[in-house]
Scaffold this motif. Structure first.
Motif, PDB file in Angstrom:
ATOM      1  N   VAL A  63      44.114  42.846  42.320  1.00 56.60           N
ATOM      2  CA  VAL A  63      44.761  44.166  42.392  1.00 56.60           C
ATOM      3  C   VAL A  63      46.005  44.201  41.508  1.00 56.60           C
ATOM      4  O   VAL A  63      46.236  45.172  40.789  1.00 56.60           O
ATOM      5  CB  VAL A  63      45.089  44.518  43.858  1.00 56.60           C
ATOM      6  CG1 VAL A  63      45.978  45.736  43.953  1.00 56.60           C
ATOM      7  CG2 VAL A  63      43.804  44.748  44.644  1.00 56.60           C
ATOM      8  N   SER A  64      46.796  43.148  41.533  1.00 52.24           N
ATOM      9  CA  SER A  64      48.024  43.105  40.734  1.00 52.24           C
ATOM     10  C   SER A  64      47.742  43.168  39.240  1.00 52.24           C
ATOM     11  O   SER A  64      48.571  43.653  38.470  1.00 52.24           O
ATOM     12  CB  SER A  64      48.814  41.835  41.045  1.00 52.24           C
ATOM     13  OG  SER A  64      49.231  41.850  42.378  1.00 52.24           O
ATOM     14  N   ARG A  65      46.587  42.701  38.831  1.00 49.73           N
ATOM     15  CA  ARG A  65      46.209  42.740  37.427  1.00 49.73           C
ATOM     16  C   ARG A  65      45.998  44.171  36.924  1.00 49.73           C
ATOM     17  O   ARG A  65      46.183  44.465  35.754  1.00 49.73           O
ATOM     18  CB  ARG A  65      44.907  41.955  37.241  1.00 49.73           C
ATOM     19  CG  ARG A  65      44.874  41.159  35.977  1.00 49.73           C
ATOM     20  CD  ARG A  65      43.596  40.350  35.815  1.00 49.73           C
ATOM     21  NE  ARG A  65      43.397  39.415  36.920  1.00 49.73           N
ATOM     22  CZ  ARG A  65      42.209  39.130  37.460  1.00 49.73           C
ATOM     23  NH1 ARG A  65      41.124  39.663  36.985  1.00 49.73           N
ATOM     24  NH2 ARG A  65      42.124  38.279  38.458  1.00 49.73           N
ATOM     25  N   TYR A  66      45.570  45.074  37.824  1.00 46.25           N
ATOM     26  CA  TYR A  66      45.197  46.416  37.410  1.00 46.25           C
ATOM     27  C   TYR A  66      46.163  47.506  37.852  1.00 46.25           C
ATOM     28  O   TYR A  66      46.104  48.617  37.346  1.00 46.25           O
ATOM     29  CB  TYR A  66      43.789  46.739  37.918  1.00 46.25           C
ATOM     30  CG  TYR A  66      42.769  45.833  37.274  1.00 46.25           C
ATOM     31  CD1 TYR A  66      42.288  46.089  35.999  1.00 46.25           C
ATOM     32  CD2 TYR A  66      42.329  44.687  37.932  1.00 46.25           C
ATOM     33  CE1 TYR A  66      41.380  45.246  35.391  1.00 46.25           C
ATOM     34  CE2 TYR A  66      41.418  43.833  37.340  1.00 46.25           C
ATOM     35  CZ  TYR A  66      40.945  44.114  36.071  1.00 46.25           C
ATOM     36  OH  TYR A  66      40.052  43.269  35.471  1.00 46.25           O
ATOM     37  N   LEU A  67      47.032  47.193  38.799  1.00 48.57           N
ATOM     38  CA  LEU A  67      47.964  48.195  39.317  1.00 48.57           C
ATOM     39  C   LEU A  67      49.382  47.638  39.284  1.00 48.57           C
ATOM     40  O   LEU A  67      49.584  46.448  39.509  1.00 48.57           O
ATOM     41  CB  LEU A  67      47.595  48.567  40.752  1.00 48.57           C
ATOM     42  CG  LEU A  67      46.193  49.133  40.964  1.00 48.57           C
ATOM     43  CD1 LEU A  67      45.877  49.215  42.442  1.00 48.57           C
ATOM     44  CD2 LEU A  67      46.055  50.497  40.307  1.00 48.57           C
ATOM     45  N   ASP A  68      50.350  48.509  39.046  1.00 50.28           N
ATOM     46  CA  ASP A  68      51.726  48.020  39.060  1.00 50.28           C
ATOM     47  C   ASP A  68      52.251  47.976  40.495  1.00 50.28           C
ATOM     48  O   ASP A  68      51.649  48.526  41.412  1.00 50.28           O
ATOM     49  CB  ASP A  68      52.628  48.840  38.138  1.00 50.28           C
ATOM     50  CG  ASP A  68      52.836  50.271  38.611  1.00 50.28           C
ATOM     51  OD1 ASP A  68      53.010  50.496  39.821  1.00 50.28           O
ATOM     52  OD2 ASP A  68      52.845  51.177  37.754  1.00 50.28           O
TER      53      ASP A  68
END
Length: 178
Positions: A63-68
């Protein structure tokens, strides 16, 4: 990455204390079955996870890879969950009674944010006093409507007006003895 919203939802509910780790694993399995993720090792490892301790670090990394960070804050998690709960309430799969415990859990988990106080309070009061049902529903619609349009806490707070929440008070009169 397609369908990150499903994984984000699972992750955000976990952050609020509503664990559903198996749906995260199912998400990864589906992604691999459709060959949508190529050779993303985190997705492969998530699909193979059998313990809750394995799931959340992997989900967090994906999730952290795609959302700030602003899109996955606890307040955003709560807001997006409230939108889902509102939809469920309108479809009658949630009731005032089932929502009360969820709202208080979120309220306390977030250290009692002022934007959630009226909703939690009105829900509690509506479980015992019928005349609080409309104020509860008005506040629920208001808060969920704001969160449905906001992607971050700042976006929500720019639109939120405490005076509107304060207006969602029951209009009742005490019974007068003759």
């Amino acid at each position: 990455m397609e369908e990150i919203a499903r994984l984000r939802r699972c992750y955000l509910q976990h952050r609020l204390g509503f664990d559903d780790w198996q749906s995260c694993v199912d998400w990864a399995i589906e992604r691999l079955q459709r060959d949508d993720e190529g050779d993303d090792l985190d997705v492969v490892m998530l699909a193979a996870a059998t313990k809750v301790e394995e799931v959340w670090p992997l989900v967090s990394a994906i999730v952290s890879r795609y959302l700030d960070g602003a899109q996955i804050s606890d307040d955003v998690a709560a807001g997006k969950y409230i939108v889902e709960l509102h939809t469920a309430y309108l479809s009658k799969s949630e009731s005032i009674e089932t929502l009360e415990q969820k709202f208080w859990k979120i309220f306390n988990r977030l250290n009692q944010p002022s934007w959630l106080a009226m909703l939690a309070r009105n829900c509690e009061y509506a479980t015992d006093m019928d005349f609080y049902e409309k104020p509860f529903e008005d506040e629920f619609s208001y808060i969920s409507g704001l969160w449905s349009r906001a992607s971050t806490l700042n976006e929500f707070l720019v639109s939120y007006d405490r005076n509107i929440s304060n207006s969602h008070e029951a209009d009742w009169q005490p019974v007068k003895n003759s």
